[in-house]
Design a protein around this motif. Sequence first.
Motif, PDB file in Angstrom:
ATOM      1  N   ALA A 104       0.842  -1.198   0.000  1.00 23.62           N
ATOM      2  CA  ALA A 104       0.000   0.000   0.000  1.00 23.62           C
ATOM      3  C   ALA A 104       0.876   1.247   0.000  1.00 23.62           C
ATOM      4  N   LYS A 105       0.415   2.275  -0.698  1.00 17.96           N
ATOM      5  CA  LYS A 105       1.133   3.551  -0.700  1.00 17.96           C
ATOM      6  C   LYS A 105       0.137   4.681  -0.876  1.00 17.96           C
ATOM      7  N   VAL A 106       0.583   5.868  -0.499  1.00 18.79           N
ATOM      8  CA  VAL A 106      -0.255   7.059  -0.616  1.00 18.79           C
ATOM      9  C   VAL A 106       0.373   7.979  -1.654  1.00 18.79           C
ATOM     10  N   LEU A 107      -0.412   8.341  -2.665  1.00 18.45           N
ATOM     11  CA  LEU A 107       0.040   9.255  -3.714  1.00 18.45           C
ATOM     12  C   LEU A 107      -0.588  10.618  -3.457  1.00 18.45           C
ATOM     13  N   GLN A 108       0.225  11.651  -3.474  1.00 20.53           N
ATOM     14  CA  GLN A 108      -0.242  12.982  -3.087  1.00 20.53           C
ATOM     15  C   GLN A 108       0.092  14.005  -4.167  1.00 20.53           C
ATOM     16  N   MET A 109      -0.866  14.909  -4.424  1.00 22.03           N
ATOM     17  CA  MET A 109      -0.631  16.044  -5.305  1.00 22.03           C
ATOM     18  C   MET A 109      -1.470  17.201  -4.789  1.00 22.03           C
ATOM     19  N   GLY A 110      -0.836  18.113  -4.053  1.00 19.78           N
ATOM     20  CA  GLY A 110      -1.595  19.166  -3.402  1.00 19.78           C
ATOM     21  C   GLY A 110      -2.550  18.565  -2.385  1.00 19.78           C
ATOM     22  N   GLU A 111      -3.836  18.898  -2.499  1.00 16.70           N
ATOM     23  CA  GLU A 111      -4.848  18.344  -1.595  1.00 16.70           C
ATOM     24  C   GLU A 111      -5.425  17.028  -2.102  1.00 16.70           C
ATOM     25  N   LEU A 112      -5.006  16.599  -3.294  1.00 14.94           N
ATOM     26  CA  LEU A 112      -5.515  15.355  -3.882  1.00 14.94           C
ATOM     27  C   LEU A 112      -4.695  14.178  -3.374  1.00 14.94           C
ATOM     28  N   THR A 113      -5.369  13.199  -2.756  1.00 10.46           N
ATOM     29  CA  THR A 113      -4.693  12.041  -2.161  1.00 10.46           C
ATOM     30  C   THR A 113      -5.318  10.750  -2.661  1.00 10.46           C
ATOM     31  N   LEU A 114      -4.472   9.839  -3.110  1.00  7.33           N
ATOM     32  CA  LEU A 114      -4.920   8.504  -3.504  1.00  7.33           C
ATOM     33  C   LEU A 114      -4.232   7.489  -2.623  1.00  7.33           C
ATOM     34  N   ASN A 115      -5.020   6.686  -1.895  1.00  4.93           N
ATOM     35  CA  ASN A 115      -4.498   5.680  -0.982  1.00  4.93           C
ATOM     36  C   ASN A 115      -4.725   4.306  -1.601  1.00  4.93           C
ATOM     37  N   THR A 116      -3.640   3.650  -2.017  1.00  9.36           N
ATOM     38  CA  THR A 116      -3.791   2.354  -2.702  1.00  9.36           C
ATOM     39  C   THR A 116      -4.186   1.242  -1.737  1.00  9.36           C
ATOM     40  N   GLY A 117      -3.864   1.399  -0.453  1.00 11.98           N
ATOM     41  CA  GLY A 117      -4.255   0.380   0.519  1.00 11.98           C
ATOM     42  C   GLY A 117      -5.741   0.401   0.800  1.00 11.98           C
ATOM     43  N   GLU A 118      -6.304   1.600   0.934  1.00 11.98           N
ATOM     44  CA  GLU A 118      -7.731   1.744   1.210  1.00 11.98           C
ATOM     45  C   GLU A 118      -8.560   1.832  -0.071  1.00 11.98           C
ATOM     46  N   HIS A 119      -7.879   2.001  -1.207  1.00 15.45           N
ATOM     47  CA  HIS A 119      -8.556   2.142  -2.498  1.00 15.45           C
ATOM     48  C   HIS A 119      -9.460   3.374  -2.487  1.00 15.45           C
ATOM     49  N   THR A 120      -8.954   4.479  -1.943  1.00 19.43           N
ATOM     50  CA  THR A 120      -9.756   5.690  -1.811  1.00 19.43           C
ATOM     51  C   THR A 120      -9.051   6.879  -2.455  1.00 19.43           C
ATOM     52  N   VAL A 121      -9.859   7.875  -2.830  1.00 19.69           N
ATOM     53  CA  VAL A 121      -9.349   9.134  -3.364  1.00 19.69           C
ATOM     54  C   VAL A 121     -10.044  10.256  -2.608  1.00 19.69           C
ATOM     55  N   SER A 122      -9.262  11.239  -2.145  1.00 18.32           N
ATOM     56  CA  SER A 122      -9.829  12.339  -1.374  1.00 18.32           C
ATOM     57  C   SER A 122      -9.259  13.663  -1.853  1.00 18.32           C
ATOM     58  N   MET A 123     -10.057  14.719  -1.668  1.00 22.10           N
ATOM     59  CA  MET A 123      -9.594  16.073  -1.888  1.00 22.10           C
ATOM     60  C   MET A 123      -9.752  16.804  -0.560  1.00 22.10           C
ATOM     61  N   GLY A 124      -8.642  16.996   0.146  1.00 17.13           N
ATOM     62  CA  GLY A 124      -8.729  17.500   1.505  1.00 17.13           C
ATOM     63  C   GLY A 124      -9.430  16.475   2.381  1.00 17.13           C
ATOM     64  N   ASP A 125     -10.505  16.867   3.027  1.00 16.89           N
ATOM     65  CA  ASP A 125     -11.277  15.957   3.878  1.00 16.89           C
ATOM     66  C   ASP A 125     -12.471  15.343   3.146  1.00 16.89           C
ATOM     67  N   THR A 126     -12.611  15.625   1.861  1.00 18.41           N
ATOM     68  CA  THR A 126     -13.769  15.155   1.099  1.00 18.41           C
ATOM     69  C   THR A 126     -13.414  13.945   0.251  1.00 18.41           C
ATOM     70  N   ARG A 127     -14.140  12.862   0.436  1.00 22.40           N
ATOM     71  CA  ARG A 127     -13.935  11.649  -0.340  1.00 22.40           C
ATOM     72  C   ARG A 127     -14.524  11.814  -1.736  1.00 22.40           C
ATOM     73  N   ILE A 128     -13.784  11.414  -2.762  1.00 22.47           N
ATOM     74  CA  ILE A 128     -14.252  11.453  -4.151  1.00 22.47           C
ATOM     75  C   ILE A 128     -14.635  10.041  -4.567  1.00 22.47           C
ATOM     76  N   GLN A 129     -15.875   9.855  -4.994  1.00 27.74           N
ATOM     77  CA  GLN A 129     -16.350   8.540  -5.410  1.00 27.74           C
ATOM     78  C   GLN A 129     -15.996   8.301  -6.878  1.00 27.74           C
ATOM     79  N   LEU A 130     -15.108   7.350  -7.114  1.00 20.82           N
ATOM     80  CA  LEU A 130     -14.700   6.997  -8.466  1.00 20.82           C
ATOM     81  C   LEU A 130     -15.079   5.558  -8.773  1.00 20.82           C
ATOM     82  N   THR A 131     -15.346   5.268 -10.042  1.00 25.35           N
ATOM     83  CA  THR A 131     -15.512   3.884 -10.455  1.00 25.35           C
ATOM     84  C   THR A 131     -14.135   3.217 -10.461  1.00 25.35           C
ATOM     85  N   LEU A 132     -14.102   1.900 -10.590  1.00 23.43           N
ATOM     86  CA  LEU A 132     -12.832   1.180 -10.586  1.00 23.43           C
ATOM     87  C   LEU A 132     -11.916   1.662 -11.699  1.00 23.43           C
TER      88      LEU A 132
END
Length: 223
Positions: A126-154
Motif C-alpha cells: 500500500a502507498k499514498v500518492l499525493q498532489m496538493g490536496e488530492l490524495t490517492l491511498n492504494t491500501g484503502e482504495h480511496t481518493v480524497s480532496m482535503g477531507d472530502t472523499r471522491i467517489q470513483l468507479t474502478l
Amino acid sequence: MIFCVEDDRGIRELMLYTLNSAGFEAKGFPDGSSFFAALKTEPPQLILLDIMLPGEDGIALLKQLRSNPATERLPVIMATAKGTEYDKVIGLDLGADDYLVKPFGMMELVSRVKAVLRRAAPGTAAKVLQMGELTLNTGEHTVSMGDTRIQLTLKEYELLKQFMEHRGRAFTREQLLQSIWGIDYIGETRTVDVHIGTLRTKLGPYGDCIQTVRGVGYRMEAE
C-alpha cells in the motif's frame, strides 16, 4: 463467487460447469430480477453479464450496478453477439471491465475471468500518492480532496492511479486501454476519452491537471 447472468439455459449451464471445473464457485441467473435478488445476500467477486436478456437488458443492468456505491467496483465482463460493436463500446463506456464475443470458447471464458480478477485484486504494498490536496491511498482504495472523499468507479480510480504514479509521462489511448482494460483493440479508444472526461469532472480543480497531448493521448501534470 462468480455470477453468470445468461437467459439461454444451455449456455448458462455450460458456463457454470466450466467455471466450477476451473476451481471457481459460480451461480447462474436467467434474468435481472433473480440476479439482483441474489446480489442483496451474496456479493460476487465477478459478474458475467449477457447483453441480450428478457426484461431489462445487460446494458440497463450495468448502469444500475455502476450507479450504486455498493456495486460500482464489482468487476463485470459483458457478453455480446458477434458484430455488435456498438453494444461493446457502450458497455465499456459504462464501466464494463472486459467483453466476450459470442460464440466464445470456454477456455477463453476462463482466461478472461482470471485476467479481470488479477487486475481487480488489491496490490500487496500500500502507498499514498499525493498532489496538493488530492490524495490517492492504494491500501484503502480511496481518493480524497482535503477531507472530502471522491467517489470513483474502478476504471476511473485505476486511470488516476496510473497518472499519479507516472506524473508528466504521456500515455497513448492504446496504452491506457491495454494497461487499464487489458484490451488491445484500437476501435475502442473512445472509451478512454469518455472515462477521462468523467474523471476530470469528478476531480474538480485537479481535473485540469490531466492534459490532452495532441496526437498522442494524455498525461498528468502538477497544478
